[in-house]
Design a protein around this motif. Structure first.
Motif, short mmCIF file in Angstrom:
data_model
loop_
_atom_site.label_atom_id
_atom_site.label_comp_id
_atom_site.label_asym_id
_atom_site.label_seq_id
_atom_site.Cartn_x
_atom_site.Cartn_y
_atom_site.Cartn_z
N LEU A 196 -7.96 2.01 2.53
CA LEU A 196 -6.57 1.89 1.99
C LEU A 196 -5.83 0.72 2.77
O LEU A 196 -5.14 -0.12 1.86
CB LEU A 196 -5.76 3.28 2.26
CG LEU A 196 -4.32 3.21 1.72
CD1 LEU A 196 -4.12 3.22 0.20
CD2 LEU A 196 -3.74 4.47 2.45
N ALA A 200 -4.48 -2.64 0.31
CA ALA A 200 -3.15 -3.03 0.33
C ALA A 200 -2.72 -4.45 0.70
O ALA A 200 -2.05 -5.16 0.16
CB ALA A 200 -2.51 -2.00 1.13
N SER A 203 -4.15 -6.73 -2.40
CA SER A 203 -3.32 -6.40 -3.66
C SER A 203 -2.05 -6.97 -3.26
O SER A 203 -1.72 -7.77 -4.21
CB SER A 203 -3.40 -5.05 -4.09
OG SER A 203 -3.02 -4.08 -3.36
N ARG A 237 -10.29 5.46 -5.47
CA ARG A 237 -9.13 6.31 -6.33
C ARG A 237 -9.64 7.79 -6.13
O ARG A 237 -8.93 8.71 -5.82
CB ARG A 237 -9.18 6.01 -7.73
CG ARG A 237 -8.06 6.59 -8.45
CD ARG A 237 -8.55 6.62 -10.21
NE ARG A 237 -9.67 7.65 -10.30
CZ ARG A 237 -10.10 7.63 -11.57
NH1 ARG A 237 -9.69 7.16 -12.53
NH2 ARG A 237 -11.34 8.54 -11.48
N GLU B 257 4.03 -2.45 0.47
CA GLU B 257 2.86 -2.35 -0.44
C GLU B 257 2.16 -0.73 0.00
O GLU B 257 1.62 -0.05 -0.89
CB GLU B 257 1.84 -3.25 -0.19
CG GLU B 257 0.42 -3.22 -0.87
CD GLU B 257 0.94 -3.51 -2.48
OE1 GLU B 257 2.03 -4.21 -2.69
OE2 GLU B 257 -0.16 -3.56 -3.17
N TYR B 261 1.27 2.47 -2.35
CA TYR B 261 -0.12 3.14 -2.43
C TYR B 261 0.23 4.71 -2.07
O TYR B 261 -0.18 5.80 -2.78
CB TYR B 261 -1.06 2.66 -1.44
CG TYR B 261 -1.82 1.49 -1.92
CD1 TYR B 261 -1.46 0.14 -1.85
CD2 TYR B 261 -3.08 1.86 -2.42
CE1 TYR B 261 -2.09 -0.75 -2.32
CE2 TYR B 261 -3.97 0.71 -3.02
CZ TYR B 261 -3.35 -0.43 -2.99
OH TYR B 261 -4.11 -1.63 -3.22
N LEU B 273 -3.28 3.71 -9.73
CA LEU B 273 -3.81 3.40 -8.39
C LEU B 273 -5.22 2.55 -8.41
O LEU B 273 -5.59 1.90 -7.66
CB LEU B 273 -4.03 5.10 -7.73
CG LEU B 273 -4.95 4.83 -6.43
CD1 LEU B 273 -4.36 4.14 -5.37
CD2 LEU B 273 -5.21 6.40 -5.84
N ARG B 276 -4.69 -0.89 -9.06
CA ARG B 276 -3.94 -1.48 -7.81
C ARG B 276 -5.45 -1.96 -6.97
O ARG B 276 -5.55 -2.79 -6.62
CB ARG B 276 -3.00 -0.55 -7.04
CG ARG B 276 -2.11 -1.66 -6.05
CD ARG B 276 -1.20 -2.20 -7.06
NE ARG B 276 -0.13 -2.77 -5.86
CZ ARG B 276 0.95 -3.59 -6.50
NH1 ARG B 276 0.79 -4.01 -7.75
NH2 ARG B 276 1.59 -4.34 -5.48
N ILE B 277 -6.11 -0.78 -6.78
CA ILE B 277 -7.45 -1.30 -6.15
C ILE B 277 -8.34 -2.00 -6.75
O ILE B 277 -8.91 -2.98 -6.33
CB ILE B 277 -8.13 0.24 -5.92
CG1 ILE B 277 -7.45 1.28 -5.23
CG2 ILE B 277 -9.63 -0.02 -5.31
CD1 ILE B 277 -8.04 2.73 -5.03
#
Lengths: 292, 292
Positions: A196, A200, A203, A237, B257, B261, B273, B276-277
């Motif tokens: 994660l 982050a 992105s 996800r 950010e 998430y 999600l 974004r990943i």
């Protein structure tokens, strides 16, 4: 020649994880026939061409007939649907295991689908991801010296757990056993949260108008820190949702730690900041030495 | 044999960074004599034994006599004191450069110490750290294909900038030029923040009573994500303080950010999600391809 450990293996999801499991068993001469099942015909064709599987099936009855072991190696979000489709055709002697990155939700799904037959399901998790995915990424040595965590259930016969244990041992894996709850909490710390955090970082930078210029100044530290940010979006996800509770608890603990670092930096507390960094360095170095 | 690019090189701080610079120039036959200066006699002795330097000096006058180039390769927190000690003995023709990971604070320190002689100082930063430190970690190929950012000053004579540029080119580095301000903001994004995030993950886990058990389940993703958490504590403490403003701004953007998430995970927003990943994966993959 003695008989192989597994006469017929069914791999559901013939990508990196399932394909490497089959390849390792085959290399060791410990599997007779490998049957591939999966939603993507491209993957199944590719797996056939690469010799990872001997036969592709889209029909559960044909796939499961005579199976000794079934390896469920799809993203964890598909476990429910796959188990529900498979179960009516599952022979009574067949052992089922999985490679899902979370265990609490997979065991819950299995209990719902398997019902009284839950003893046939031995949950597992090989900790051997890679940023690559798909059958072409599969390697017979993927699991060598890698950790595999089994979370056996009270209902499992010891012969069923032994079969799964032996199969992973043939792959060269180091086997640990714990409960699904501990597994999920620990993996949230050392795997799900780092993923994660890495997603982050990338992105957030990718959104900026001058992203390319910024990335151009990135070096080896950035490369390593963000390697896992190239991981499979659907798989991650699913993991984040499946292990939501433990992940969010770890994220909160992490945010508190970041706030502490911020405070040390803002207040100019040189001694405490250096000590905190030093404790990270010491722990990371000791871990690397234990890994050999 | 033509004369080497640098007749006499003075390296202040004979560790990984300074030692590798000297080793690369020597391997290329582009340095006559290398003089080592540093606060640790152990490091100087080790650097002598390894052949990284020809002579160790603790007296500035003796060290700087006849020097063509001085490389300041200590942690940035020592720049002020080193420059102040060095300047009274610095010959008028000598070019000084540095390898500090931050540029705004180093330039400010240099302007204060060099005064009217600031044209002699050409600021630079090789982006080629490693978790190892000290003279024994130095390697002649450390800078091959690595990025070096120079932030030349208006007062620099072009012949001074050229000397530094040529020296880095001899080391095999890829050279970029920008302002100290841009350098610091960009490095905060792709280097300083990732280091902070990695230190924070490991130091938080290391505090837990069951830390060892948790670390035992860590795999390759954790190994890569935390490699930089084994970096040098004093050096990184100095960098965090030196680039405090840019770092804390990056940290704030990152925390926002992370909060986004969290929101996606809490609300179960699967599409956003995954997108974004996916954007992280795409940016990371494109960057790696550009790196070749």
């Amino acid at each position: 020649m003695s008989a192989p450990l597994i006469g017929r293996l069914v791999v559901v999801g013939v990508g990196l994880i399932g394909g490497s499991f089959a390849a390792a068993l085959r290399r060791a001469g410990q599997v007779g026939e490998v049957v591939g099942v999966g939603r993507s015909s491209d993957s199944k064709r590719e797996a056939l061409e690469l010799g990872l599987i001997d036969r592709a099936e889209s029909d559960w009855a044909a796939a499961l007939d005579g199976a000794d072991l079934v390896m469920l190696a799809m993203p964890v979000g598909q476990m429910d649907a796959v188990m529900a489709g498979m179960l009516p055709h599952l022979p009574a002697h067949t052992v089922v295991t999985d490679a899902g990155s979370t265990k609490g939700d997979v065991v819950a799904a299995a209990r719902k689908c398997f019902g009284a037959r839950i003893g046939q399901f031995v949950p597992g998790h090989p900790i051997a991801g890679a940023e690559k995915s798909g059958p072409s990424a599969a390697r017979a040595d993927l699991y060598e010296k890698r950790r595999v965590v089994l979370t056996p259930l009270a209902e499992n016969a010891s012969v069923a757990v032994d079969l799964v244990r032996q199969a992973w041992r043939v792959c060269g894996a180091l086997i640990s056993e714990t409960t699904p709850e501990h597994h999920d909490r620990w993996l949230a710390s050392v795997s799900h949260l780092p993923h994660l955090l890495s997603f982050a970082l990338v992105s957030e930078l990718a959104e900026r108008p001058n992203a390319e210029e910024i990335f151009n100044l990135a070096g080896g530290g950035f490369r390593d820190f963000t390697r896992i940010a190239a991981s499979h979006p659907e798989m991650w996800r699913d993991i984040f949702f499946a292990n939501r509770e433990a992940l969010l608890a770890e994220l909160s603990a992490y945010e508190a730690e970041l706030a502490y670092y911020r405070e040390l930096i803002e207040s100019g507390d040189a001694a405490d900041l250096e000590a905190r960094i030093g404790s990270a360095r010491a722990a990371r170095t000791a871990w690397a030495e234990r890994q050999g």
